[in-house]
Design an enzyme around this catalytic site. Structure first.
Site, PDB file in Angstrom:
ATOM      1  N   HIS A   1      -5.785   1.866  -4.449  1.00 38.42           N
ATOM      2  CA  HIS A   1      -4.788   1.330  -3.523  1.00 38.42           C
ATOM      3  C   HIS A   1      -4.359  -0.080  -3.902  1.00 38.42           C
ATOM      4  CE1 HIS A   1      -7.726  -1.130  -0.825  1.00 38.42           C
ATOM      5  NE2 HIS A   1      -8.293  -0.910  -2.007  1.00 38.42           N
TER       6      HIS A   1
ATOM      7  N   HIS B   1      -2.858   1.297   6.936  1.00 42.63           N
ATOM      8  CA  HIS B   1      -3.113   1.193   5.488  1.00 42.63           C
ATOM      9  C   HIS B   1      -3.339   2.602   4.927  1.00 42.63           C
ATOM     10  CE1 HIS B   1      -4.205  -0.884   1.814  1.00 42.63           C
ATOM     11  NE2 HIS B   1      -5.297  -0.118   1.720  1.00 42.63           N
TER      12      HIS B   1
ATOM     13  N   CYS C   1       0.814  -1.221   0.000  1.00 45.27           N
ATOM     14  CA  CYS C   1       0.000   0.000   0.000  1.00 45.27           C
ATOM     15  C   CYS C   1       0.848   1.273   0.000  1.00 45.27           C
ATOM     16  CB  CYS C   1      -0.971  -0.008   1.170  1.00 45.27           C
ATOM     17  SG  CYS C   1      -0.188  -0.031   2.815  1.00 45.27           S
TER      18      CYS C   1
END
Length: 283
Positions: A258, A246, A201
């Site tokens: 993402h 995240h 990520c």
């Protein structure tokens, strides 16, 4: 008087004796039936008195037996009920007990069987859980190392450091950032990856922003601290969406661009949680 009596007797003796009537047959005289309240004869009464006196004597003797049983004879006359040494000590009141000195040094050994305590069970469960977590972490590390080996050999293009030294897009804009990020849809997730061979990520965000000459750490928390936090209502495509552990690039209309997780690829999808905030870079 005597002479007169003699004459009467002589006359009676000389007269013929009249014939006596024949006796009637003897008839059995039935005794009248005794009723319940007929008074018994003296003989029967005496027998009844003897019986009553016998029964009364037996009753008195029977009642006297328990009293005699709990009232033994005087001391010395009946050895079966005599006071023994132990009863004498019991009646004496306070008693003492002497224990040998070596008794305090006696060690007690555990029996031949064992039992697991609740604490031991809990400790064993905790140890097993820790071992399982460690094994899972090691398995992830090995898989990541293998992925990075494949990843490194699969890509030969510019790296983050190359872009920072020579940006592809000297002019920064949020819309341009978002459009560059869209080019990498379908790139597989690789833990620790930061090239088109594979992204995680924060590696994905770092690689895209490096092309605009903006240096970011390889960490979602670090990237969130690198910019300015703004309201969700003011978010624009190209801003950062920061979550706990995240992050990604805001895609507009409540969506995120993402690299999601292992087994998935870079994609656009709705933001699935309300626990996020927006950070803008370049201001």
């Amino acid at each position: 008087m005597a002479e007169e009596l003699g004459r009467r007797l002589s006359r009676r003796g000389s007269a013929p004796t009249p014939a006596l009537p024949a006796p009637k047959p003897a008839q059995r005289e039935e005794a009248p039936a005794r009723g319940i309240f007929t008074r018994p004869s003296r003989r029967h009464g005496a027998i009844a008195n003897i019986v009553m006196m016998t029964l009364a004597g037996g009753l008195v003797a029977t009642m006297a037996i328990p009293a005699y049983a709990f009232a033994p004879s005087a001391p010395g006359t009946d050895t079966a009920h005599g006071r023994t040494a132990s009863t004498a000590l019991t009646r004496a009141g306070a008693q003492s007990l002497t224990v040998a000195d070596q008794a305090s040094t006696v060690s007690v050994a555990r029996d031949g069987f064992t039992a697991t305590t609740p604490e031991e069970i809990a400790a064993a469960k905790a140890a097993a859980a820790a071992a399982a977590a460690a094994a899972a972490a090691e398995a992830r590390r090995v898989a990541a190392a293998a992925s990075m080996t494949t990843y490194a050999s699969a890509y030969s293009g510019p790296s983050v450091s190359d872009f920072l030294a020579n940006p592809s897009y000297p002019t920064f804009s949020l819309a341009s950032v978002y459009n560059v990020g869209l080019q990498y849809q379908g790139v597989p997730y690789v833990y620790g990856g930061s090239t088109p061979a594979g992204f995680d990520c924060s590696g994905f965000v770092m690689y895209v922003y490096a092309q605009f000459g903006i240096s970011l750490p390889h960490s979602s928390a670090g990237q969130g601290a690198a910019g300015t936090r703004i309201s969700v209502a003011d978010a624009q495509p190209g801003d950062l969406v920061i979550m706990d552990g995240h992050d990604g690039i805001y895609a507009g209309n409540g969506n995120i661009l993402h690299a999601p997780y292992e087994g998935a690829a870079v994609r656009v999808q709705p933001i699935w949680t309300s626990s996020y905030y927006i950070v803008r870079l370049g201001i």
